[in-house]
Every structure is written in C-alpha cells, then in structure tokens.
Design a protein around this motif. Structure first.
Motif, PDB file in Angstrom:
ATOM      1  N   ILE A  91      -0.076   5.090  -1.671  1.00 34.39           N
ATOM      2  CA  ILE A  91      -1.339   5.245  -2.404  1.00 34.39           C
ATOM      3  C   ILE A  91      -2.076   6.493  -1.910  1.00 34.39           C
ATOM      4  CG2 ILE A  91      -1.577   2.758  -2.794  1.00 34.39           C
ATOM      5  CD1 ILE A  91      -3.828   2.841  -0.709  1.00 34.39           C
ATOM      6  N   ASP A  92      -2.934   7.023  -2.754  1.00 34.22           N
ATOM      7  CA  ASP A  92      -3.602   8.284  -2.439  1.00 34.22           C
ATOM      8  C   ASP A  92      -4.701   8.136  -1.394  1.00 34.22           C
ATOM      9  OD1 ASP A  92      -2.299  10.149  -4.379  1.00 34.22           O
ATOM     10  OD2 ASP A  92      -3.067   8.679  -5.801  1.00 34.22           O
TER      11      ASP A  92
ATOM     12  N   VAL B 223       0.280   6.641   3.272  1.00 40.90           N
ATOM     13  CA  VAL B 223      -0.791   6.892   2.313  1.00 40.90           C
ATOM     14  C   VAL B 223      -1.222   8.355   2.402  1.00 40.90           C
ATOM     15  CG1 VAL B 223      -1.556   4.497   2.579  1.00 40.90           C
ATOM     16  CG2 VAL B 223      -2.745   6.318   3.825  1.00 40.90           C
TER      17      VAL B 223
ATOM     18  N   LEU C  96       0.801  -1.231   0.000  1.00 41.27           N
ATOM     19  CA  LEU C  96       0.000   0.000   0.000  1.00 41.27           C
ATOM     20  C   LEU C  96       0.831   1.277   0.000  1.00 41.27           C
ATOM     21  CD1 LEU C  96      -2.571  -1.135   2.722  1.00 41.27           C
ATOM     22  CD2 LEU C  96      -2.857  -1.224   0.244  1.00 41.27           C
TER      23      LEU C  96
ATOM     24  N   LEU D 257      -6.770   5.164   1.069  1.00 40.94           N
ATOM     25  CA  LEU D 257      -6.917   3.806   1.584  1.00 40.94           C
ATOM     26  C   LEU D 257      -8.215   3.701   2.361  1.00 40.94           C
ATOM     27  CD1 LEU D 257      -5.992   0.938   2.523  1.00 40.94           C
ATOM     28  CD2 LEU D 257      -4.748   2.081   4.390  1.00 40.94           C
TER      29      LEU D 257
ATOM     30  N   ALA E 280      -1.902   2.804   7.865  1.00 40.80           N
ATOM     31  CA  ALA E 280      -1.878   3.973   6.978  1.00 40.80           C
ATOM     32  C   ALA E 280      -0.613   4.796   7.200  1.00 40.80           C
ATOM     33  CB  ALA E 280      -3.118   4.829   7.215  1.00 40.80           C
TER      34      ALA E 280
END
Length: 304
Positions: free
Chosen positions: A227-228, A264, A224, A230, A259
C-alpha cells in the motif's frame, strides 16, 4: 491526477494534552469526504480544514474507546443545526450501535436527517463499502475492545483516450466508452485497430490504510502489502514495550517493522502517549527500521 488527501485532525492518545487532539482524520477523495474516528473536538478541527461539512457522508469508527468516538454526537448535532437532510452512514465494530443508538434516541427530536449505523465484523478483512471511486475494507486489529482499521483502495482508473488516433481513424463519439473499457475498433475495410493504439494507461490506483489502537500484529503484513501510505499507532517507544503489551498498543519500532515487512510506500505514526513532550524519539526509533517514516500532526495534509 485526482485528489486523494489525508487531513490529520487529531493524533494524540486517550489522555488529553495541549499538544494533540484525540484521534480523527478526514480523507478527501475526489472531493468526497470520509472521516475515520471522531474524538472530542473533531468538529472544531474539521472547521480549520475549510473542507465542506456537506461533502462528508460516511464515517468509519475503529472502536468505542472515548478518544475515538466521543465527538460523534456533537458533530451530528452540528449537522442538524446547519439544516442537513442527507443521510449519514457510520461504520464500526459490533458494539458501535450499543454505544451510539441511545444517544440518537435521546436527541432524536433535534436530528434532522437519518443516521445509519452499520456494524461490521472487526475480526475479518472484508469489503464493507464501495462507490465509483473507492473500496473500503476492514483490517482486523487486536485491542482491549472490538477494534478494526480501514483500508481504502482507489478503483482502477480507465485508460485515457488518444484523441489524435481517434481523429485519425474518424472514430465516432458513441464508441469512446467501449474503447475505454478495452474494445478494439474495426475499420470499414475490416482492419482491426488494437486498443493499445487508441489509449494510454490511466493513473495507477492508490491505497491508504489506517491501523488504529492495536498490539503488534506481524501477520497484518499480508493485508497491507504494497500500500502507498500506512498510518499505524505508535503510542510508546521501545523502552516502554512491556507497558505497550499490557494495554495492547504498539511501539514505534513495531509499527516500522510492520511497514518494512509489508513493503509499504510511506509509514505515518501517531496516537502518541501524553508522556512524550517531543515525538522525535518515536520518529527516530521508527526510522532506524523504516526510513520512510513521518510523524502525524494536527493540520498535516498528505497527498497519497
């Protein structure tokens, strides 16, 4: 920038409440719709979004617990009543076909279009779907049945043409596509015009990950990373961490820890236990670890 929206149709857990619907989301990516999970009442929630049923061709199911898949057959029958003829593709863990195929066989005379079931390996992080705009990967999760999440990665957008430079060098239209792909342009006198003078960068590709029912898996941070947005289940608060471990779910704090570790952009928590009449306790717990946390809620639309 092209559309990349997440529509929350349901974010409750298994026990029904008047506050939340069972799990379901719709991703609107450049007017192409993808559904993730399909609990009871999903088609009614879908109606409320005013998105077009005809634009939905692909559904991803995280696992076969009822609050994530019992709305499938109703949705399929509604498609038939609307006169659908285009195939629909449904992806899910290896037991998805065992769950869905008997229902399709029973109602086969009333289904007017092909329903294609694609069983994926829920224990691997691998590419399972791609088209011109997106790639979808499985995210291995750990729950009481086979379960996986899904990672949506927007494909790289080609650079934009600088029309002023194209006109200045009198470059013909037939060369535009190759320049977008990175080619330079050679002038009649042999001078090379570098591609960077003819284009400017396209938008940075965006990403969204959906982590459904799972116990806390710190090692997912590698999958992950960066990533923009979650979405991660947060069924319990930390005072119920023992219960979370027993039923293989996560707490809000654990979702936030993941996170933070994965760096993220934003965390959205959902799949709330019916025991919480106010999810602010979950939000506060997560924000103490990862401030960029928001609550999922029915009707919420998030632009990635």
């Amino acid at each position: 920038m092209e559309k990349f929206e997440i529509h929350i149709l349901g974010c409750g857990s298994a026990l029904p409440t008047l506050r939340h619907h069972p799990s379901s989301q719709v991703i609107n990516l450049r007017e192409k719709l993808f559904m993730i999970d399909c609990g009871e009442g999903t088609q009614l929630q879908f109606r409320k979004t005013r998105l077009k049923f005809s634009h939905l061709n692909t559904i991803f199911i995280s696992h076969t617990h009822g609050d994530h898949c019992l709305g499938l057959m109703g949705l399929i029958q509604t498609f038939s009543m609307l006169g659908r003829t285009a195939p629909i593709h449904i992806y899910g863990p290896q037991d998805l076909k065992e769950f869905l195929q008997p229902q399709l066989d029973f109602y086969q005379r009333s289904i007017s279009f092909p329903v294609n079931i694609h069983c994926v390996n829920s224990k691997k992080n691998e590419l399972i779907y791609k088209d011109r705009s997106v790639e979808v990967y499985t995210i291995p999760l750990s729950h009481r049945v086979l379960c996986c999440g899904y990672l949506f990665k927007e494909k790289r957008v080609l650079p934009h043409i600088r029309r002023d430079m194209i006109d200045f060098y009198q470059i013909p239209n037939y060369a535009i596509n190759s320049i977008k792909e990175g080619a330079n342009w050679i002038l009649p006198d042999g001078e090379c015009v570098d591609n960077s003078r003819l284009t400017f960068p396209g938008e940075i590709p965006r990403s969204y990950a959906y982590c459904s029912d799972t116990c806390y898996l710190p090692n997912l941070a590698g999958v992950l990373t960066g990533i923009d947005l979650l979405y991660h289940e947060a069924t319990f608060c930390e005072e119920n961490v023992v219960r979370a471990q027993q039923v293989m779910h996560s707490t809000a704090r654990q979702a936030a820890m993941l996170a933070k570790s994965a760096k993220v952009g934003t965390l959205m928590i959902g799949h709330f236990s019916a025991r919480y009449e106010n999810e602010s306790i979950l939000l506060q717990e997560a924000q103490q670890v990862f401030p960029r946390t928001i609550l999922a809620n029915e009707g919420l639309v998030i632009n990635v």
